[in-house]
Design an enzyme around this catalytic site. Structure first.
Site, PDB file in Angstrom:
ATOM      1  N   SER A 141      21.177 -51.520  24.921  1.00 46.72           N
ATOM      2  CA  SER A 141      21.912 -52.606  25.811  1.00 46.72           C
ATOM      3  C   SER A 141      20.929 -53.216  26.807  1.00 46.72           C
ATOM      4  CB  SER A 141      23.004 -52.228  26.515  1.00 46.72           C
ATOM      5  OG  SER A 141      24.151 -51.648  25.680  1.00 46.72           O
TER       6      SER A 141
HETATM    7  N1  SAH Z   1      24.260 -47.416  25.399  1.00 46.09           N
HETATM    8  C1  SAH Z   1      23.350 -47.628  24.180  1.00 46.09           C
HETATM    9  C2  SAH Z   1      24.477 -48.368  23.258  1.00 46.09           C
HETATM   10  C3  SAH Z   1      24.100 -48.324  21.824  1.00 46.09           C
HETATM   11  S1  SAH Z   1      24.727 -49.416  20.793  1.00 46.09           S
HETATM   12  C4  SAH Z   1      22.075 -48.124  24.313  1.00 46.09           C
HETATM   13  O1  SAH Z   1      21.541 -48.655  25.387  1.00 46.09           O
HETATM   14  O2  SAH Z   1      21.359 -47.335  23.454  1.00 46.09           O
HETATM   15  C5  SAH Z   1      26.163 -48.440  20.237  1.00 46.09           C
HETATM   16  C6  SAH Z   1      26.016 -47.350  19.733  1.00 46.09           C
HETATM   17  O3  SAH Z   1      27.631 -47.022  19.506  1.00 46.09           O
HETATM   18  C7  SAH Z   1      25.460 -47.352  18.322  1.00 46.09           C
HETATM   19  O4  SAH Z   1      24.276 -46.257  18.531  1.00 46.09           O
HETATM   20  C8  SAH Z   1      26.520 -46.870  17.270  1.00 46.09           C
HETATM   21  O5  SAH Z   1      26.222 -46.345  16.290  1.00 46.09           O
HETATM   22  C9  SAH Z   1      27.657 -46.216  18.449  1.00 46.09           C
HETATM   23  N2  SAH Z   1      28.867 -46.188  17.674  1.00 46.09           N
HETATM   24  C10 SAH Z   1      29.647 -47.116  16.986  1.00 46.09           C
HETATM   25  N3  SAH Z   1      31.048 -46.602  16.976  1.00 46.09           N
HETATM   26  C11 SAH Z   1      31.190 -45.444  17.174  1.00 46.09           C
HETATM   27  C12 SAH Z   1      31.940 -44.393  17.101  1.00 46.09           C
HETATM   28  N4  SAH Z   1      33.171 -44.570  16.454  1.00 46.09           N
HETATM   29  N5  SAH Z   1      31.641 -43.175  17.598  1.00 46.09           N
HETATM   30  C13 SAH Z   1      30.491 -42.888  18.427  1.00 46.09           C
HETATM   31  N6  SAH Z   1      29.511 -43.851  18.281  1.00 46.09           N
HETATM   32  C14 SAH Z   1      29.585 -45.122  17.526  1.00 46.09           C
END
Ligand code: SAH
Length: 233
Positions: free
Chosen positions: A73
């Site tokens: 993000s």
């Molecule tokens: N705060 C993180 C955001 C990553 S994007 C950063 O800044 O790096 C969102 C993440 O949520 C992704 O890695 C995706 O694989 C994960 N995600 C999506 N659905 C999910 C679920 N049901 N359970 C756990 N993680 C999930």
């Protein structure tokens, strides 16, 4: 190629603390007021959470690819989510994060002083997060590979829950994993738009505050176990 793009940035990089300081100045100019959040983000080496090829862009006001179709993000979004769970109160002791991704937000939460429980559905991202947070000596974090849609009931209650992927509805069952007085921040899909919202849970009802439109990758069901050759992008 994907493999080299996925190599995380080395420990000694060309990123100076001044670059990070400029990011913090920009966040302040954009309205982030909580000094605890600004201090924490000033301490976390964001360039270490992206591939080496993108390290030079890590402090720009953009989200960046982290592989497997996912993104880190942008700094403002991380800061705003932290600010709304902290607003008017002490640092939450126990925080659940759903969607570890790069683990940048995990590290910011840990830097704030919270004990963080974070779930990631994509195995290789979870493994990279585990290794990196270990190298950076974050001790108060517990990572889990799994589908986080149901929260982490065994570790509840939490003082705050942060969902970093867009949910199709408000995932009400998660409130039961919050302490009374706890907060849940998440992006919620509404038609073609997403709205960031924070809910204040009093133990039986939630007061929902809308924070504006946002853009997150979707929360998906199930897990991905192994590297599939998917590339960054
Ligand atoms: N705060 C993180 C955001 C990553 S994007 C950063 O800044 O790096 C969102 C993440 O949520 C992704 O890695 C995706 O694989 C994960 N995600 C999506 N659905 C999910 C679920 N049901 N359970 C756990 N993680 C999930």
């Amino acid at each position: 190629m994907a493999a080299s793009l996925l190599a995380l940035s080395p420990e000694v990089g060309m990123i100076s603390p001044r670059t990070r300081g400029r990011m913090v100045l920009r966040l302040r100019a954009e309205g982030i007021r909580d000094e605890r959040v600004l201090d924490a983000m000033n301490r976390v080496p964001r360039h270490r959470f992206v591939a080496q090829a993108l390290a030079g862009r890590a402090y720009e006001p953009v989200s960046l690819p982290i592989g497997y179709g996912q993104t880190i993000s942008q700094p403002w979004t991380v800061a705003r989510m932290m600010e709304v769970i902290l607003e008017g109160r002490d640092i939450p002791q126990r925080v659940l994060e759903i969607g570890t991704g790069s683990a940048y937000q995990t590290a910011v939460l840990a830097e704030l002083g919270a004990e963080v429980f974070s779930i990631e559905r994509i195995g290789p991202l979870q493994e990279m997060a585990e290794a990196l947070l270990g190298r950076l000596s974050y001790r108060q974090v517990h990572l889990h590979h799994g589908d986080g849609s149901g929260g982490w009931p065994e570790k509840a209650p939490f003082d705050a829950i942060v969902i970093t992927a867009a949910v199709p509805c408000a995932l009400a069952p998660l409130y039961r994993q919050l302490r009374a007085g706890g907060r849940l921040v998440m992006p919620v899909e509404e038609g073609i738009e997403q709205h960031l919202q924070v809910s204040h849970w009093d133990g039986s009802t939630a007061q929902v505050i809308l924070l504006g439109t946002c853009h997150f990758v979707p929360l998906l069901a199930g897990t991905v176990a192994v590297a599939s050759g998917e590339c960054v992008g």
